[in-house]
Design a protein around this motif. Sequence first.
Motif, PDB file in Angstrom:
ATOM      1  N   ASN A  12      24.312 -12.341 -21.711  1.00  0.00           N
ATOM      2  CA  ASN A  12      25.331 -11.592 -22.449  1.00  0.00           C
ATOM      3  C   ASN A  12      25.812 -12.385 -23.666  1.00  0.00           C
ATOM      4  O   ASN A  12      25.950 -11.853 -24.772  1.00  0.00           O
ATOM      5  CB  ASN A  12      26.488 -11.272 -21.505  1.00  0.00           C
ATOM      6  N   ASN A  13      26.043 -13.692 -23.467  1.00  0.00           N
ATOM      7  CA  ASN A  13      26.481 -14.551 -24.566  1.00  0.00           C
ATOM      8  C   ASN A  13      25.401 -14.672 -25.641  1.00  0.00           C
ATOM      9  O   ASN A  13      25.697 -14.678 -26.844  1.00  0.00           O
ATOM     10  CB  ASN A  13      26.827 -15.946 -24.047  1.00  0.00           C
ATOM     11  N   ILE A  14      24.159 -14.771 -25.212  1.00  0.00           N
ATOM     12  CA  ILE A  14      23.058 -14.909 -26.163  1.00  0.00           C
ATOM     13  C   ILE A  14      22.903 -13.648 -27.002  1.00  0.00           C
ATOM     14  O   ILE A  14      22.694 -13.706 -28.225  1.00  0.00           O
ATOM     15  CB  ILE A  14      21.758 -15.254 -25.425  1.00  0.00           C
ATOM     16  N   LEU A  15      23.047 -12.477 -26.375  1.00  0.00           N
ATOM     17  CA  LEU A  15      22.973 -11.223 -27.130  1.00  0.00           C
ATOM     18  C   LEU A  15      24.108 -11.147 -28.148  1.00  0.00           C
ATOM     19  O   LEU A  15      23.912 -10.684 -29.285  1.00  0.00           O
ATOM     20  CB  LEU A  15      23.029 -10.033 -26.174  1.00  0.00           C
ATOM     21  N   GLY A  16      25.302 -11.603 -27.749  1.00  0.00           N
ATOM     22  CA  GLY A  16      26.409 -11.650 -28.700  1.00  0.00           C
ATOM     23  C   GLY A  16      26.117 -12.598 -29.849  1.00  0.00           C
ATOM     24  O   GLY A  16      26.397 -12.295 -31.019  1.00  0.00           O
ATOM     25  N   LYS A  17      25.530 -13.756 -29.533  1.00  0.00           N
ATOM     26  CA  LYS A  17      25.201 -14.741 -30.561  1.00  0.00           C
ATOM     27  C   LYS A  17      24.182 -14.186 -31.537  1.00  0.00           C
ATOM     28  O   LYS A  17      24.246 -14.459 -32.751  1.00  0.00           O
ATOM     29  CB  LYS A  17      24.690 -16.021 -29.897  1.00  0.00           C
ATOM     30  N   LYS A  18      23.238 -13.397 -31.058  1.00  0.00           N
ATOM     31  CA  LYS A  18      22.234 -12.806 -31.943  1.00  0.00           C
ATOM     32  C   LYS A  18      22.874 -11.879 -32.972  1.00  0.00           C
ATOM     33  O   LYS A  18      22.346 -11.701 -34.080  1.00  0.00           O
ATOM     34  CB  LYS A  18      21.172 -12.077 -31.129  1.00  0.00           C
ATOM     35  N   GLU A  19      23.996 -11.280 -32.628  1.00  0.00           N
ATOM     36  CA  GLU A  19      24.684 -10.406 -33.577  1.00  0.00           C
ATOM     37  C   GLU A  19      25.213 -11.167 -34.782  1.00  0.00           C
ATOM     38  O   GLU A  19      25.220 -10.645 -35.902  1.00  0.00           O
ATOM     39  CB  GLU A  19      25.869  -9.704 -32.900  1.00  0.00           C
ATOM     40  N   ILE A  20      25.699 -12.378 -34.562  1.00  0.00           N
ATOM     41  CA  ILE A  20      26.365 -13.103 -35.656  1.00  0.00           C
ATOM     42  C   ILE A  20      25.484 -14.160 -36.297  1.00  0.00           C
ATOM     43  O   ILE A  20      25.831 -14.703 -37.346  1.00  0.00           O
ATOM     44  CB  ILE A  20      27.682 -13.749 -35.174  1.00  0.00           C
ATOM     45  N   GLY A  21      24.340 -14.463 -35.690  1.00  0.00           N
ATOM     46  CA  GLY A  21      23.448 -15.461 -36.262  1.00  0.00           C
ATOM     47  C   GLY A  21      23.873 -16.883 -35.934  1.00  0.00           C
ATOM     48  O   GLY A  21      24.769 -17.115 -35.121  1.00  0.00           O
ATOM     49  N   GLN A  22      23.245 -17.843 -36.597  1.00  0.00           N
ATOM     50  CA  GLN A  22      23.416 -19.258 -36.258  1.00  0.00           C
ATOM     51  C   GLN A  22      24.562 -19.953 -36.994  1.00  0.00           C
ATOM     52  O   GLN A  22      24.809 -21.130 -36.755  1.00  0.00           O
ATOM     53  CB  GLN A  22      22.111 -20.004 -36.547  1.00  0.00           C
TER      54      GLN A  22
END
Length: 281
Positions: A149-159
């Motif tokens: 879930n956290n990784i999918l959220g991170k993919k939304e905002i990028g690095q």
Amino acid sequence: MYIYINGRIIKEEEAQISIFDHGFMYGLGLFETFRVYQGHSFLFFDHMSRLRKSLNELDIKWDLTNEELLQIVQELLAQNKLQDAYIRLNVSAGPSSLGLPMEAYTSPTTIIYIKPIPKMVSEKEGVFLETIRNTPEGKYRLKSHHYLNNILGKKEIGQAPTKEGIFFTKEGNLAEGIVSNLFWVKDGVVYTPHIDTGILNGITRQFVLRLLDKNGIRYEEGFYKKEQIMNSDEVFVTNSIQEITPLTFIDGQPFLKNTMTKQLQRLYQHYKPLLLTMEGL
């Protein structure tokens, strides 16, 4: 870097675990992340207390004492020639048979990772996420290997290290950041989502609430909508590595008043070289 794994300190590239480790196969693993300041493991006992409670929930038998763990951390600091460090202590269920056993896990895998503190940012931009915060797998959220879930959220905002995504629950309540707990201030009162929203009860979150209590600052935990944070005076997020970080913008709206945030940052800086547990506050 040198790391610790199951009784040995070895070079990280030499580390191996069983392909039958249920931490790998089924996500049955837990971790704590904390900072070391000049050899001092800040709030170490609080992190270990949460870890042991969570291990009991998963029926993982683990017998390393706090004193042994602190000694291992000191050995890792010496081996890696560090005084300030980022530590991740990871305990997984360990190897077992294929399938979901009902018996307790008695041979867990213990890994302690270490690295230098990455460059910290002084402020961040908040971004509301489309990804909904998932509900805890059990009675409350564990700091577990379940990070999709956290990784999918991170993919939304990028690095970008200067951005932090903000989750909502499926009911539309504010939850937490991708790697942080969420706070905001309105008219001198501090607000933060209640743990019954399904958020992780972060150690730094708990410490900030103790600081507020100790200093007579009013705070409320509850169920809040987007409008309440957008109508606030200042916003900040917390975790054990980045400490207390202001959000100066959320979806383009500025939050430039940081009076309360700076007060809490000063208190945090005072206590971080002193406390092994917030019970000493």
